[in-house]
Write a protein that holds these residues in place. Structure first.
Motif, PDB file in Angstrom:
ATOM      1  N   ILE A   1      33.534 -20.921  -2.906  1.00 12.85           N
ATOM      2  CA  ILE A   1      33.041 -20.638  -1.549  1.00 12.85           C
ATOM      3  C   ILE A   1      32.104 -19.422  -1.554  1.00 12.85           C
ATOM      4  N   GLY A   2      32.531 -18.350  -2.214  1.00 13.97           N
ATOM      5  CA  GLY A   2      31.749 -17.118  -2.176  1.00 13.97           C
ATOM      6  C   GLY A   2      30.472 -17.174  -3.000  1.00 13.97           C
ATOM      7  N   GLN A   3      30.565 -17.809  -4.167  1.00 17.78           N
ATOM      8  CA  GLN A   3      29.404 -17.975  -5.050  1.00 17.78           C
ATOM      9  C   GLN A   3      28.562 -16.706  -5.188  1.00 17.78           C
ATOM     10  N   PRO A   4      29.166 -15.626  -5.668  1.00 13.32           N
ATOM     11  CA  PRO A   4      28.405 -14.373  -5.802  1.00 13.32           C
ATOM     12  C   PRO A   4      27.323 -14.490  -6.875  1.00 13.32           C
ATOM     13  N   LYS A   5      26.184 -13.904  -6.558  1.00 17.16           N
ATOM     14  CA  LYS A   5      25.075 -13.903  -7.512  1.00 17.16           C
ATOM     15  C   LYS A   5      24.821 -12.480  -7.989  1.00 17.16           C
ATOM     16  N   GLU A   6      24.179 -12.384  -9.118  1.00 21.12           N
ATOM     17  CA  GLU A   6      23.876 -11.090  -9.707  1.00 21.12           C
ATOM     18  C   GLU A   6      23.139 -10.210  -8.697  1.00 21.12           C
ATOM     19  N   GLY A   7      23.591  -8.991  -8.559  1.00 17.24           N
ATOM     20  CA  GLY A   7      22.927  -8.040  -7.667  1.00 17.24           C
ATOM     21  C   GLY A   7      23.358  -8.130  -6.214  1.00 17.24           C
ATOM     22  N   GLU A   8      24.117  -9.151  -5.860  1.00 17.08           N
ATOM     23  CA  GLU A   8      24.590  -9.254  -4.476  1.00 17.08           C
ATOM     24  C   GLU A   8      25.759  -8.282  -4.251  1.00 17.08           C
ATOM     25  N   THR A   9      26.077  -8.069  -2.975  1.00 14.63           N
ATOM     26  CA  THR A   9      27.196  -7.210  -2.611  1.00 14.63           C
ATOM     27  C   THR A   9      28.378  -8.064  -2.163  1.00 14.63           C
ATOM     28  N   VAL A  10      29.514  -7.845  -2.831  1.00 15.78           N
ATOM     29  CA  VAL A  10      30.749  -8.559  -2.501  1.00 15.78           C
ATOM     30  C   VAL A  10      31.737  -7.542  -1.947  1.00 15.78           C
ATOM     31  N   VAL A  11      32.245  -7.805  -0.742  1.00 15.36           N
ATOM     32  CA  VAL A  11      33.299  -6.966  -0.180  1.00 15.36           C
ATOM     33  C   VAL A  11      34.602  -7.751  -0.221  1.00 15.36           C
ATOM     34  N   VAL A  12      35.674  -7.084  -0.628  1.00 12.26           N
ATOM     35  CA  VAL A  12      36.983  -7.730  -0.624  1.00 12.26           C
ATOM     36  C   VAL A  12      37.981  -6.811   0.064  1.00 12.26           C
ATOM     37  N   SER A  13      38.672  -7.382   1.066  1.00 10.81           N
ATOM     38  CA  SER A  13      39.737  -6.636   1.728  1.00 10.81           C
ATOM     39  C   SER A  13      41.059  -6.965   1.035  1.00 10.81           C
ATOM     40  N   GLY A  14      42.069  -6.139   1.271  1.00 10.88           N
ATOM     41  CA  GLY A  14      43.308  -6.312   0.505  1.00 10.88           C
ATOM     42  C   GLY A  14      43.009  -6.182  -0.978  1.00 10.88           C
ATOM     43  N   ALA A  15      42.109  -5.261  -1.310  1.00 10.92           N
ATOM     44  CA  ALA A  15      41.529  -5.220  -2.657  1.00 10.92           C
ATOM     45  C   ALA A  15      42.540  -4.874  -3.732  1.00 10.92           C
ATOM     46  N   ALA A  16      43.605  -4.179  -3.353  1.00  3.14           N
ATOM     47  CA  ALA A  16      44.595  -3.777  -4.363  1.00  3.14           C
ATOM     48  C   ALA A  16      45.765  -4.751  -4.429  1.00  3.14           C
ATOM     49  N   GLY A  17      45.653  -5.861  -3.708  1.00  2.00           N
ATOM     50  CA  GLY A  17      46.678  -6.881  -3.784  1.00  2.00           C
ATOM     51  C   GLY A  17      46.453  -7.801  -4.974  1.00  2.00           C
ATOM     52  N   ALA A  18      47.387  -8.717  -5.149  1.00  2.00           N
ATOM     53  CA  ALA A  18      47.348  -9.589  -6.325  1.00  2.00           C
ATOM     54  C   ALA A  18      46.086 -10.429  -6.374  1.00  2.00           C
ATOM     55  N   VAL A  19      45.645 -10.898  -5.222  1.00  2.24           N
ATOM     56  CA  VAL A  19      44.434 -11.715  -5.165  1.00  2.24           C
ATOM     57  C   VAL A  19      43.198 -10.820  -5.204  1.00  2.24           C
ATOM     58  N   GLY A  20      43.190  -9.792  -4.373  1.00  2.00           N
ATOM     59  CA  GLY A  20      42.010  -8.951  -4.209  1.00  2.00           C
ATOM     60  C   GLY A  20      41.517  -8.331  -5.496  1.00  2.00           C
ATOM     61  N   MET A  21      42.448  -7.891  -6.329  1.00  3.83           N
ATOM     62  CA  MET A  21      41.958  -7.200  -7.538  1.00  3.83           C
ATOM     63  C   MET A  21      41.358  -8.176  -8.543  1.00  3.83           C
ATOM     64  N   VAL A  22      41.792  -9.423  -8.509  1.00  2.00           N
ATOM     65  CA  VAL A  22      41.151 -10.422  -9.369  1.00  2.00           C
ATOM     66  C   VAL A  22      39.778 -10.798  -8.804  1.00  2.00           C
ATOM     67  N   VAL A  23      39.697 -10.910  -7.489  1.00  2.00           N
ATOM     68  CA  VAL A  23      38.406 -11.203  -6.843  1.00  2.00           C
ATOM     69  C   VAL A  23      37.360 -10.177  -7.267  1.00  2.00           C
ATOM     70  N   GLY A  24      37.708  -8.909  -7.134  1.00  2.00           N
ATOM     71  CA  GLY A  24      36.748  -7.853  -7.458  1.00  2.00           C
ATOM     72  C   GLY A  24      36.297  -7.905  -8.909  1.00  2.00           C
ATOM     73  N   GLN A  25      37.232  -8.186  -9.798  1.00  2.00           N
ATOM     74  CA  GLN A  25      36.874  -8.207 -11.215  1.00  2.00           C
ATOM     75  C   GLN A  25      36.017  -9.413 -11.569  1.00  2.00           C
TER      76      GLN A  25
END
Lengths: 334, 334
Positions: B139-163
């Motif tokens: 769904i998110g399909q982040p591309k190089e150089g784009e900005t991705v914001v993740v809430s609940g960032a330190a949760g089990a899902v959020g920290m994988v999203v960010g990485q």
């Protein structure tokens, strides 16, 4: 030669009024190399123009105060400096609200008056038709037997949405605001059900009855409480093309209501905003298909034509009162 | 042999309490043909379980009052009646909250303890990891150089999203609720910026500073006012995977706020709800990729492990206080 134009007099707060507009006499400019001079025949007024009256970031740049408003216009060539446009040719383009328009020929598209009445270049075979086509088929993706709900169903976009959904084999439920509209949508266009949002006592109950299998696609033209009611019926995997929010355009406050996120989450549903220009690369394909459907009688259209350049503001304001059945157009000259 | 289980004592109104849960002594059942008997080692508590405590249509069926709660559990085989599972094998499945579980073998997946600690089958190499993987990439399909914001960032899902977003070359901005979490996300996981939503004086201003080029992807775990603030920064064509709404799960009233539709419309933005099971056909691919990234050290993980079956309710309630850094797990036995 005398000309006349309509300017944005002031940015409206809330609902625009006749004071939002200002008529001004001006001169016709002779066309320079690469330009043509047009006589305005049909002028389009559209709900999205309200957004452009605000000085805010939006999907199209704002109108400027004391500058002519602009939008879809069909005109006849009076003078031409280019080979591919001759005097008497019909053209369409995004053009300033003037009786006579001097414009670069490259900003115009020629219309064939033998295919359909030239006014349809502002409606079913123009921006509203393409909006319906791409929003419904690319985002909504209705499948046979699914239920498609469309709000603003008797508007220029909504009535094309419903008819394409029928072509794709869906059950189509419209939401509209008068008995005349409802009769037209059901009897002329083949909508399965149409709900009168102005007279219903309980829109949720009426929607539930009209959509016994829930809602798979909601083509969103209006926003607000009507849409909240539709959202309560989303099926798993529902798709919601967000085309407009006509009920919201004149709000002076932030539009507050139940957040839709939980509904989307619970149903793995997709909601996507769009404007027709997102699909500019594919306009040829869309026009071809819409033209075929119109010529086959599979898509019918309605136009609400008001006479006279002096009535442009009233025609625009009427959009927010739900006066128009089909495309609202002002006929400026024969 | 004695067994013990945790039942849903009553449906909570608003925030659950220890009264929501009830411990009960019971007997261990001998496994029948096709079944195995497990000892519970690690038990997962997850925010989505709150939704299942309501008697309402949702994306998973509700828990039943006076029945055991259930969820992700890692266990060790104590007795087996099937060839492919032996005593001592480690398995994971959606299982009832009991110390000893008798279950059909076909509902279990075997875990290889040599790949990673077996508890990761509840986190980075389990449902939360897959949720991050598919929601962000499909769904998110982040591309190089784009900005991705993740809430609940330190949760089990959020920290994988960010990485994963970092692996894809995006700028990653997290939202989390403690200085310890922020330090971990920035220093250990390489997040570019992390905003403390509990101490910020103006989350909009802080977000704007952290996202000078706007927001292209917002991975939504929390809902509410934090998300309203992120929405004010959406870029044209933004994508918003809707994964959770943890700030909303315990509300007793309808979640009211600024409707998001106008933001989506203005930016041709896409918002889509999902649950991990929407991607069940592709779990193999996701697990393989996540396993590779973990073994290469490109994805790190954190677990917040609480000891003791008696502490399951507290561990669950802690999720809504933002106590956990990473996956919240209860260790039930060695």
């Amino acid at each position: 030669m005398k000309n006349e134009q309509i300017l944005l007099a002031e940015r409206p707060k809330g609902m625009p009024t006749t004071d939002t507009f200002k008529y001004e006499e001006t001169e016709v400019k002779a066309p320079k190399e690469g330009e043509v001079l047009l006589q305005t025949l049909y002028l389009s007024v559209d709900p999205y123009m309200r957004s452009r009256m605000n000085d805010a970031k939006s999907y199209v740049p704002p109108f400027q105060v004391n500058e002519p408003l602009n939008g879809g216009i069909v005109g006849r060539v009076e003078e031409s400096t280019v080979d591919h446009l001759q005097k008497g040719d019909y053209v369409v383009g995004y053009l300033p609200w003037k009786r006579h328009i001097t414009v670069k020929a490259k900003h115009l598209q020629k219309i064939d008056p033998n295919v359909a009445p030239i006014s349809t270049a502002l409606g079913v075979l123009g921006m509203p038709g393409l909006t319906a086509y791409f929003g419904l088929l690319d985002i909504g993706q209705p499948k046979e037997g699914e239920t498609v709900v469309v709000s603003g169903a008797a508007g220029a976009v909504g009535m094309v949405v419903g008819q394409i959904a029928k072509i794709k084999g869906a059950r189509v439920v419209g939401i509209a605001g008068s008995e005349e509209k409802i009769q037209y949508l059901k009897e002329e266009l083949g909508f399965d059900e149409v709900i009168n949002y102005k007279t219903t006592e309980n829109i949720r109950a009426d929607l539930k009855k009209a959509c016994p299998d829930g809602v798979d696609v909601y083509f969103e033209n209006v926003g607000g409480e009507i849409s909240d009611a539709v959202a309560s019926l989303f099926n798993k995997g529902a798709r919601i093309p967000l085309c407009g929010q006509i009920s919201m355009y004149n709000l002076e406050k932030v539009d507050v209501g139940p957040r839709i996120q939980t509904r989307l989450l619970m149903n793995s549903a997709l909601m996507k905003g769009f404007i027709v220009n997102d699909y500019a690369e594919h306009f040829g394909e869309g026009m071809k298909q819409l033209g075929e459907w119109v010529s086959q009688g599979k898509i019918k259209y309605a136009e609400n034509i008001v006479d006279g350049f002096e009535n442009v503001p009233d025609a625009f304001l009427g959009l927010f009162k739900g006066e128009n059945l089909g495309k609202q157009i002002v006929k400026v000259a024969e």
